[in-house]
Design an enzyme around this catalytic site. Structure first.
Site, short mmCIF file in Angstrom:
data_model
loop_
_atom_site.label_atom_id
_atom_site.label_comp_id
_atom_site.label_asym_id
_atom_site.label_seq_id
_atom_site.Cartn_x
_atom_site.Cartn_y
_atom_site.Cartn_z
N HIS A 178 -65.99 -4.03 -22.44
CA HIS A 178 -64.73 -4.77 -22.58
C HIS A 178 -63.81 -4.11 -23.62
O HIS A 178 -64.28 -3.58 -24.64
CB HIS A 178 -65.03 -6.22 -22.99
CG HIS A 178 -63.84 -7.12 -22.92
ND1 HIS A 178 -63.17 -7.57 -24.02
CD2 HIS A 178 -63.20 -7.63 -21.84
CE1 HIS A 178 -62.16 -8.34 -23.64
NE2 HIS A 178 -62.16 -8.39 -22.31
N ASP A 188 -66.09 -22.14 -27.18
CA ASP A 188 -66.98 -21.00 -27.48
C ASP A 188 -68.16 -21.34 -28.40
O ASP A 188 -68.44 -20.59 -29.36
CB ASP A 188 -66.18 -19.83 -28.07
CG ASP A 188 -65.15 -19.26 -27.09
OD1 ASP A 188 -65.04 -19.77 -25.96
OD2 ASP A 188 -64.44 -18.31 -27.47
N HIS A 203 -70.14 -8.59 -27.80
CA HIS A 203 -70.56 -9.99 -27.90
C HIS A 203 -70.30 -10.69 -26.57
O HIS A 203 -69.47 -10.25 -25.77
CB HIS A 203 -69.80 -10.72 -29.03
CG HIS A 203 -68.33 -10.85 -28.74
ND1 HIS A 203 -67.44 -9.82 -28.96
CD2 HIS A 203 -67.59 -11.86 -28.22
CE1 HIS A 203 -66.22 -10.19 -28.60
NE2 HIS A 203 -66.28 -11.43 -28.14
N LYS A 246 -63.68 -17.26 -20.03
CA LYS A 246 -62.49 -16.47 -20.37
C LYS A 246 -62.92 -15.12 -20.93
O LYS A 246 -64.03 -14.99 -21.47
CB LYS A 246 -61.61 -17.22 -21.38
CG LYS A 246 -62.33 -17.53 -22.68
CD LYS A 246 -61.47 -18.37 -23.59
CE LYS A 246 -62.15 -18.60 -24.92
NZ LYS A 246 -62.41 -17.39 -25.70
N HIS A 266 -67.57 -11.75 -21.44
CA HIS A 266 -67.03 -10.39 -21.31
C HIS A 266 -67.94 -9.49 -20.48
O HIS A 266 -69.16 -9.52 -20.64
CB HIS A 266 -66.87 -9.74 -22.69
CG HIS A 266 -65.95 -10.47 -23.62
ND1 HIS A 266 -64.66 -10.80 -23.29
CD2 HIS A 266 -66.13 -10.90 -24.90
CE1 HIS A 266 -64.09 -11.42 -24.32
NE2 HIS A 266 -64.96 -11.50 -25.30
N ASP A 291 -66.80 -17.74 -23.85
CA ASP A 291 -66.35 -16.35 -23.94
C ASP A 291 -67.29 -15.53 -23.06
O ASP A 291 -68.52 -15.67 -23.16
CB ASP A 291 -66.44 -15.92 -25.42
CG ASP A 291 -65.42 -14.87 -25.82
OD1 ASP A 291 -64.28 -14.91 -25.33
OD2 ASP A 291 -65.78 -14.00 -26.65
N CYS A 338 -60.21 -18.29 -31.61
CA CYS A 338 -60.06 -18.96 -30.32
C CYS A 338 -59.68 -20.44 -30.45
O CYS A 338 -58.92 -20.95 -29.62
CB CYS A 338 -61.32 -18.78 -29.49
SG CYS A 338 -61.57 -17.04 -29.00
C1 VGL Z 1 -63.73 -15.14 -30.42
C2 VGL Z 1 -63.36 -13.05 -31.28
C3 VGL Z 1 -63.67 -12.48 -30.07
C4 VGL Z 1 -63.74 -16.62 -30.65
C5 VGL Z 1 -64.03 -14.59 -29.19
O1 VGL Z 1 -64.41 -17.35 -29.89
O2 VGL Z 1 -63.06 -17.07 -31.59
N1 VGL Z 1 -63.38 -14.36 -31.46
N2 VGL Z 1 -64.01 -13.26 -29.04
ZN ZN Z 2 -64.68 -12.40 -27.25
#
Ligand code: VGL
Ligand code: ZN
Length: 217
Positions: free
Chosen positions: A61, A15, A90, A115, A57, A55, A164
């Site tokens: 979401h 990410d 996000h 994901k 979404h 990431d 993550c």
């Molecule tokens: C993440 C919160 C929500 C991450 C992703 O990449 O750690 N944290 N979505």
């Molecule tokens: Zn996320």
């Protein structure tokens, strides 16, 4: 100890996206500090197997506070019977904030794994989604992809160290891989989370290394 990097080692870059950078929709503390080091690591082509996660979404979401009435970002609710932190909107699919970071040459990535695209289920780990309505955590397929390539050990870096990245390393170990976290190539979304993160890593047998420990000349 540090990982013996060989053809059975995979690098997983989690990410590294503009929305997780300072000023982004879900900024990680000093998230931008890891970009040059990860760019160097990919350029050096030390790893036979490189996975980048993204990431990704849809609008509305279930992890977004904006999807739940009377909630605020960073509040916890119960979702599918499990605690769920609600986040600011996000990494919306197709937006610039969801891109792989433009200052990194991603050519060395063998697999780009998206994901978090199930509207009802969050997905922190690269290996398994969070708990869904059925209670189980659906696999992403990454464990099989790595096993079929003979991978036994993973080195995880990226964002966020306490979310993550941590979940990915934890699942790697639970699924039978040895795992290492590259501490200086990760940053947390919650700044005071480092002690808890280190304790979890230690209790689960996940090694902590710095980029210098597997340095590239
Ligand atoms: C993440 C919160 C929500 C991450 C992703 O990449 O750690 N944290 N979505
Ligand atoms: Zn996320």
């Amino acid at each position: 100890m540090s990982p013996a990097i060989n053809e059975r080692t995979a690098l997983i870059v989690v990410d590294v996206q503009p929305d997780f950078m300072p000023g982004g929709a879900l900024a990680c503390h000093e998230g931008d500090a890891i970009v040059p080091g990860i760019a160097r690591l990919l350029r050096a082509r030390r790893f036979r197997h490189v996975v980048a996660t993204q990431d990704w979404h849809p609008a509305g979401h279930a992890s977004f506070a904006s999807s739940h009435p009377d909630t605020q970002p960073f509040q916890q609710i119960a979702l599918h019977g499990q605690p769920q932190t609600l986040w600011p909107d996000h990494c919306m699919q197709g937006t610039p904030g969801a891109a792989l970071h433009p200052d990194i040459d991603w050519s060395a990535a063998d697999l780009i794994l998206r994901k978090g695209s199930d509207p009802q289920v969050d997905s922190y780990s690269a290996f398994r989604e969070n708990h869904g309505p059925q209670g189980s955590r659906p696999a992403t397929g990454l464990a099989g992809w790595l096993r079929e390539r003979g991978v036994e050990e993973v080195l995880v870096c990226g964002l966020a160290r306490d979310v993550c990245v941590l979940w990915t390393a934890q699942d790697a170990v639970a699924l039978g891989f040895r795992a290492w976290l590259a501490w200086d190539l990760s940053r947390p979304v919650t700044p005071d989370s480092d002690d808890a993160t280190r304790a979890s890593l230690q209790s689960q047998g996940i090694g902590v290394v710095d980029a210098a420990d597997f340095a590239i000349a």
